[in-house]
Design a protein around this motif. Structure first.
Motif, PDB file in Angstrom:
ATOM      1  N   THR A 170       0.851  -1.188   0.000  1.00 45.93           N
ATOM      2  CA  THR A 170       0.000   0.000   0.000  1.00 45.93           C
ATOM      3  C   THR A 170       0.886   1.237   0.000  1.00 45.93           C
ATOM      4  OG1 THR A 170      -0.092   0.279   2.403  1.00 45.93           O
ATOM      5  CG2 THR A 170      -1.659  -1.285   1.399  1.00 45.93           C
ATOM      6  N   GLU A 171       0.277   2.414  -0.074  1.00 43.93           N
ATOM      7  CA  GLU A 171       1.049   3.650  -0.031  1.00 43.93           C
ATOM      8  C   GLU A 171       1.660   3.888   1.344  1.00 43.93           C
ATOM      9  OE1 GLU A 171      -2.363   7.011   0.618  1.00 43.93           O
ATOM     10  OE2 GLU A 171      -2.267   5.992  -1.329  1.00 43.93           O
ATOM     11  N   LYS A 188      -0.088  -5.944   0.984  1.00 49.79           N
ATOM     12  CA  LYS A 188      -1.521  -6.059   0.712  1.00 49.79           C
ATOM     13  C   LYS A 188      -2.070  -7.426   1.108  1.00 49.79           C
ATOM     14  CE  LYS A 188      -1.490  -2.756  -3.150  1.00 49.79           C
ATOM     15  NZ  LYS A 188      -1.656  -2.574  -4.613  1.00 49.79           N
TER      16      LYS A 188
END
Length: 398
Positions: A346-347, A352
């Protein structure tokens, strides 16, 4: 209070530890070496190029959009605010930011002081062998102990450089959880070229030059700066800047080359006219003697031959082309390309497919130019991961 274990006490690991501890987590950093921050101490030739104010996304290699999102989560301005808040004074040169002390040790000391003031634990000489997912969190195993954690941040870097403790452990830890990775390869590294008989003559020369990385008849990248000539090829900052792209082309089975202009400040026609005038005044001078005031003598000796004409010498001075055969060894590299694929994260650098597991810094598949970009990536990824891990959603949902 959430328990967070961080694997690696380098730039991103220390940043993650501080941010997580500030957010209220109980943090333990596991460091393989006797002391943390060894790679920070080596950055910028010991001066530590903290960041760069000229943050163009083109300065990074990898998934540009994902890189942009991560950097926007903790910007260079926030990085400088963070360090100024610790008491670090800085100075700048063309956007390149350094500690005012010109000592990387100042950066490491302030990070460790802040981490200690937040009651963070630091365990040195702890080499992690495995991370196991448990019903409630994770267990991190080392060669001599194991640690329970609600979240784990992997910040153990890459095998680049010859600094004690560097390794590719991050790839194994990621693959144990089915996370896609690219093998590490050297970046910000010298380039080995097809050996020519003049390499021994020019070894040790440093000179300003323009370098063009060329492949299949197309200029891929151009750099300017101080070139270092070696007995195996070329080195120096402009070469380092080309090396990631060159390594990528080699990895694809292509045959890149580097065109070098040793006279970047001159126009060919104007220089020829000046040399003709000089020749008319000194008719007995050989071609290399006419250029003695322009280029280093060892370089002239390498470019010249017994029957080299002035025109041939100028041809070589304005464009010497070398075929790149390989990047330098990992121990010569400042950083690595490759690592954990950003599309797996993810950012906030969280896996994930495995909530609560994070990867930060150099072990992720992003590498930047010389000039503080790789440290900025470390600060940004460490900060966003530390903050997110301290308020991990999975834990809040029970």
């Amino acid at each position: 209070m959430k328990k967070i274990v961080i694997i690696g006490g380098g730039a991103s690991g220390l940043m993650a530890g501080i941010m997580a501890a500030r957010a209220g987590a109980a943090v333990t950093i596991l460091e393989k070496c006797e002391k943390p921050g060894k790679k920070i101490l080596a950055t910028g030739n010991g001066r530590c190029n903290l960041t760069n104010r000229n943050q163009e996304i083109s300065c990074y290699h990898g998934d540009k959009e994902r890189i942009r999102r991560v950097l926007s989560g903790f910007t260079p301005e926030e990085t400088l605010s963070f360090f100024h808040g610790l008491g670090l004074f800085t100075k700048e040169r063309d956007g390149w930011v350094y500690p005012r002390t010109d000592q990387a040790l100042s950066v490491v000391n302030l990070l460790l002081q802040e981490y200690a003031s937040l009651k963070g634990k630091l365990k040195t000489l702890e080499e992690v062998t495995e991370i196991r997912k448990e019903d409630q969190g994770f267990t991190v195993y080392t060669k001599g102990w194991h640690y329970q954690a609600d979240a784990v941040i992997v910040a153990c870097g890459t095998p680049a450089s010859n600094i004690e403790g560097v390794s590719g452990d991050a790839l194994k830890l990621a693959r144990d959880f089915g996370i896609t990775c690219r093998e590490f390869r050297p970046s910000l590294v010298p380039l080995k070229c097809r050996r020519e008989n003049y390499f021994a003559k020019w070894a040790g020369v440093r000179t300003q030059a323009v370098l063009e990385l060329v492949c299949e008849g197309r200029t891929v990248q151009t750099e300017t700066g101080e070139l270092q000539l070696t007995d195996y090829g070329i080195s120096g900052i402009p070469v380092f800047q080309l090396s990631s792209r060159a390594g990528e082309l080699l990895e694809q089975g292509k045959k890149p080359s580097v065109k070098i202009s040793f006279l970047p400040d001159f126009q060919r026609t104007e220089l020829e006219n000046s040399l003709k005038n000089l020749k008319s005044n000194y008719p007995d001078r050989k071609p290399e003697q006419l250029l003695a005031g322009l280029l280093p003598d060892k370089l002239l000796a390498a470019l010249s031959g017994k029957k080299t004409t002035l025109e041939q010498l100028l041809d070589r001075a304005f464009c010497t082309e070398l075929t790149v055969t390989a990047c330098g060894a990992l121990k010569q590299a400042q950083i690595c390309a490759g690592g954990i694929s950003l599309d797996q994260l993810t950012e906030h650098m969280e896996a994930k497919n495995q909530p609560g597991l994070f990867f930060t810094g150099e072990c992720t598949d992003t590498d930047g130019r010389c000039g503080g970009y790789n440290l900025q990536w470390a600060w940004s990824t460490g900060a966003v991961a530390g903050i997110r891990a301290a308020r991990e959603r999975r834990l809040e949902q029970g």
